[in-house]
Design a protein around this motif. Structure first.
Motif, short mmCIF file in Angstrom:
data_model
loop_
_atom_site.label_atom_id
_atom_site.label_comp_id
_atom_site.label_asym_id
_atom_site.label_seq_id
_atom_site.Cartn_x
_atom_site.Cartn_y
_atom_site.Cartn_z
N LYS A 1 0.85 -1.19 0.00
CA LYS A 1 0.00 0.00 0.00
C LYS A 1 0.88 1.24 0.00
O LYS A 1 1.01 1.93 1.02
CB LYS A 1 -0.91 0.01 1.22
N THR B 1 2.44 4.92 -0.39
CA THR B 1 2.01 6.30 -0.30
C THR B 1 2.99 7.12 -1.14
O THR B 1 3.93 6.57 -1.70
CB THR B 1 1.99 6.80 1.15
N GLU B 2 2.79 8.41 -1.19
CA GLU B 2 3.67 9.25 -2.00
C GLU B 2 5.13 9.08 -1.59
O GLU B 2 5.48 9.31 -0.43
CB GLU B 2 3.26 10.72 -1.85
N SER C 1 6.85 6.63 -0.80
CA SER C 1 7.22 5.62 0.19
C SER C 1 8.01 4.47 -0.43
O SER C 1 8.91 3.93 0.21
CB SER C 1 5.98 5.08 0.92
#
Length: 106
Positions: free
Chosen positions: A72, A74-75, A77
């Protein structure tokens, strides 16, 4: 530096706060979110020191968090998680439990 010390303390607190074998998905997701925030707060130059501060069980748990983070993203990551992954693998301390173990811990 003081900032590095604070980052390491947060890192170890997050590792110790692993919900373990709890059945609560909410607790697992909260722990994963906290760990991702901690991992992404490190500068590239600080990652190796953090990895080297763990024992084998800690490294195995860290790798599980890294892989969960890839699930999952994120920006930005993924780029940071790849740096963590590289430091674990290059150090030659990747335990077999990481690859063969159950994902139920994280």
């Amino acid at each position: 530096t003081a900032r590095t010390g604070e980052a390491l303390r947060a890192f170890h607190t997050a590792i110790r706060s692993n919900p373990g074998s709890t059945r609560s998905q909410a607790m697992k997701e909260q722990a994963q979110g906290t760990m991702l925030k901690v991992l992404t707060s490190f500068k590239s130059s600080e990652i190796e020191q953090a990895v080297n501060s763990l024992d084998r069980n800690g490294v195995d748990l860290l790798m599980k968090y890294i892989y969960k983070g890839f699930e999952k993203p994120t920006e930005n990551s993924s780029a940071i998680l790849l740096q963590w992954h590289e430091k674990v693998c290059v150090g030659g301390i990747l335990g077999s439990a990481t690859l063969l173990g159950s994902w139920s811990v994280v």
